[in-house]
Write a protein that holds these residues in place. Sequence first.
Motif, PDB file in Angstrom:
ATOM      1  N   GLY A 148       0.807  -1.222   0.000  1.00 41.38           N
ATOM      2  CA  GLY A 148       0.000   0.000   0.000  1.00 41.38           C
ATOM      3  C   GLY A 148       0.831   1.257   0.000  1.00 41.38           C
ATOM      4  O   GLY A 148       2.052   1.230   0.155  1.00 41.38           O
TER       5      GLY A 148
ATOM      6  N   ASP B 234       3.820  -4.464   9.446  1.00 47.31           N
ATOM      7  CA  ASP B 234       4.332  -4.060   8.136  1.00 47.31           C
ATOM      8  C   ASP B 234       5.849  -3.926   8.168  1.00 47.31           C
ATOM      9  O   ASP B 234       6.545  -4.311   7.223  1.00 47.31           O
TER      10      ASP B 234
ATOM     11  N   GLU C 132       0.748 -10.339   4.662  1.00 43.91           N
ATOM     12  CA  GLU C 132       0.568  -8.952   5.088  1.00 43.91           C
ATOM     13  C   GLU C 132      -0.736  -8.380   4.556  1.00 43.91           C
ATOM     14  O   GLU C 132      -1.457  -7.661   5.262  1.00 43.91           O
ATOM     15  N   LEU C 133      -1.058  -8.744   3.326  1.00 43.95           N
ATOM     16  CA  LEU C 133      -2.295  -8.265   2.705  1.00 43.95           C
ATOM     17  C   LEU C 133      -3.518  -8.828   3.426  1.00 43.95           C
ATOM     18  O   LEU C 133      -4.480  -8.099   3.721  1.00 43.95           O
ATOM     19  N   LEU C 134      -3.477 -10.114   3.754  1.00 46.80           N
ATOM     20  CA  LEU C 134      -4.588 -10.742   4.463  1.00 46.80           C
ATOM     21  C   LEU C 134      -4.777 -10.147   5.856  1.00 46.80           C
ATOM     22  O   LEU C 134      -5.900  -9.890   6.293  1.00 46.80           O
TER      23      LEU C 134
ATOM     24  N   SER D 279      -3.926  -7.200   6.816  1.00 48.28           N
ATOM     25  CA  SER D 279      -4.449  -5.841   6.669  1.00 48.28           C
ATOM     26  C   SER D 279      -5.964  -5.851   6.513  1.00 48.28           C
ATOM     27  O   SER D 279      -6.666  -5.013   7.094  1.00 48.28           O
ATOM     28  N   PHE D 280      -6.486  -6.793   5.728  1.00 49.09           N
ATOM     29  CA  PHE D 280      -7.935  -6.897   5.553  1.00 49.09           C
ATOM     30  C   PHE D 280      -8.626  -7.287   6.863  1.00 49.09           C
ATOM     31  O   PHE D 280      -9.690  -6.770   7.204  1.00 49.09           O
ATOM     32  N   VAL D 281      -7.994  -8.213   7.607  1.00 45.46           N
ATOM     33  CA  VAL D 281      -8.574  -8.637   8.887  1.00 45.46           C
ATOM     34  C   VAL D 281      -8.598  -7.472   9.872  1.00 45.46           C
ATOM     35  O   VAL D 281      -9.566  -7.278  10.612  1.00 45.46           O
TER      36      VAL D 281
ATOM     37  N   LEU E 103      -8.946  -4.421   9.256  1.00 43.74           N
ATOM     38  CA  LEU E 103     -10.010  -3.478   8.912  1.00 43.74           C
ATOM     39  C   LEU E 103     -11.317  -3.832   9.613  1.00 43.74           C
ATOM     40  O   LEU E 103     -12.162  -2.963   9.857  1.00 43.74           O
ATOM     41  N   LYS E 104     -11.485  -5.108   9.942  1.00 46.61           N
ATOM     42  CA  LYS E 104     -12.736  -5.592  10.531  1.00 46.61           C
ATOM     43  C   LYS E 104     -12.659  -5.804  12.043  1.00 46.61           C
ATOM     44  O   LYS E 104     -13.679  -5.827  12.715  1.00 46.61           O
TER      45      LYS E 104
ATOM     46  N   ARG F 199      -6.442  -5.426  15.837  1.00 47.44           N
ATOM     47  CA  ARG F 199      -5.625  -4.284  15.442  1.00 47.44           C
ATOM     48  C   ARG F 199      -4.868  -3.713  16.634  1.00 47.44           C
ATOM     49  O   ARG F 199      -3.708  -3.325  16.521  1.00 47.44           O
TER      50      ARG F 199
END
Length: 234
Positions: free
Chosen positions: A26, A37, A73-75, A77-79, A81-82, A87
């Motif tokens: 990103g 990250d 890392e992408l997965l 990041s999506f988790v 978000l929810k 987080r």
Amino acid sequence: MNPLAQRILRTLIFYVAMLVIVRIMGKREMDSLSPFDLVVAIMVGEMATIAVENLDIPVSGILIPMFSLAVAELLVSFVLLKSDRLRSVIDGSPTLLVKSGVILEKNMVAIRYNLTDLLAQLRLAGYPNVEDVEVAILETNGKLSVFPRSKETSPLPRDLELPQRFQGLLVPLVRDGRVISRNLAEAGLSEAWLEERLKEHGLDGPKDAFLATIDGDGRFFVQKRVNRSGDVPS
């Protein structure tokens, strides 16, 4: 292919791979990366370095784990978000360091953040005096967000195009119960004067002060150290 040509080719391959992975992670600056990250970035960079230096390792043997980390890392990041809870575990949470002009010593100890760094960050934000700060929050990326007290929101001399007088730097005289003798001498003050001012604020001596400062206008600021229960002074 000779070793030199192999190293050049590998360097170009992993350069392209790193660019792709950075795009996957990103559009964020390095100082805005979360701990997760940052770990991924370090590991991917180290893998690329090993692959360029060690010609015995096949290129695919490094590219696969590199892109596996990028996908992970992408997965994540999506988790994130929810899930606020996850987080806060991975990225941490913001920490309140100053409230209504009072430094929250207990919070600083919890995150191992020292007074020198705090005062430096406040100066960089344009608030050399702690009393002028309503709230200061250490964000998860390590940056300090500073909000002025209401009395500081009135028009400033520069807003009214009035001549401004240099007020001088804020000088720490006591830090965490210890007198900074050099600063005291440079300010032309004595320990007896300091003791008297501390007593005026209800302190028995420097050992009871978490922070004591004086600015160019001669404004003396002092904050008591926290009590044994760890509560922040009101």
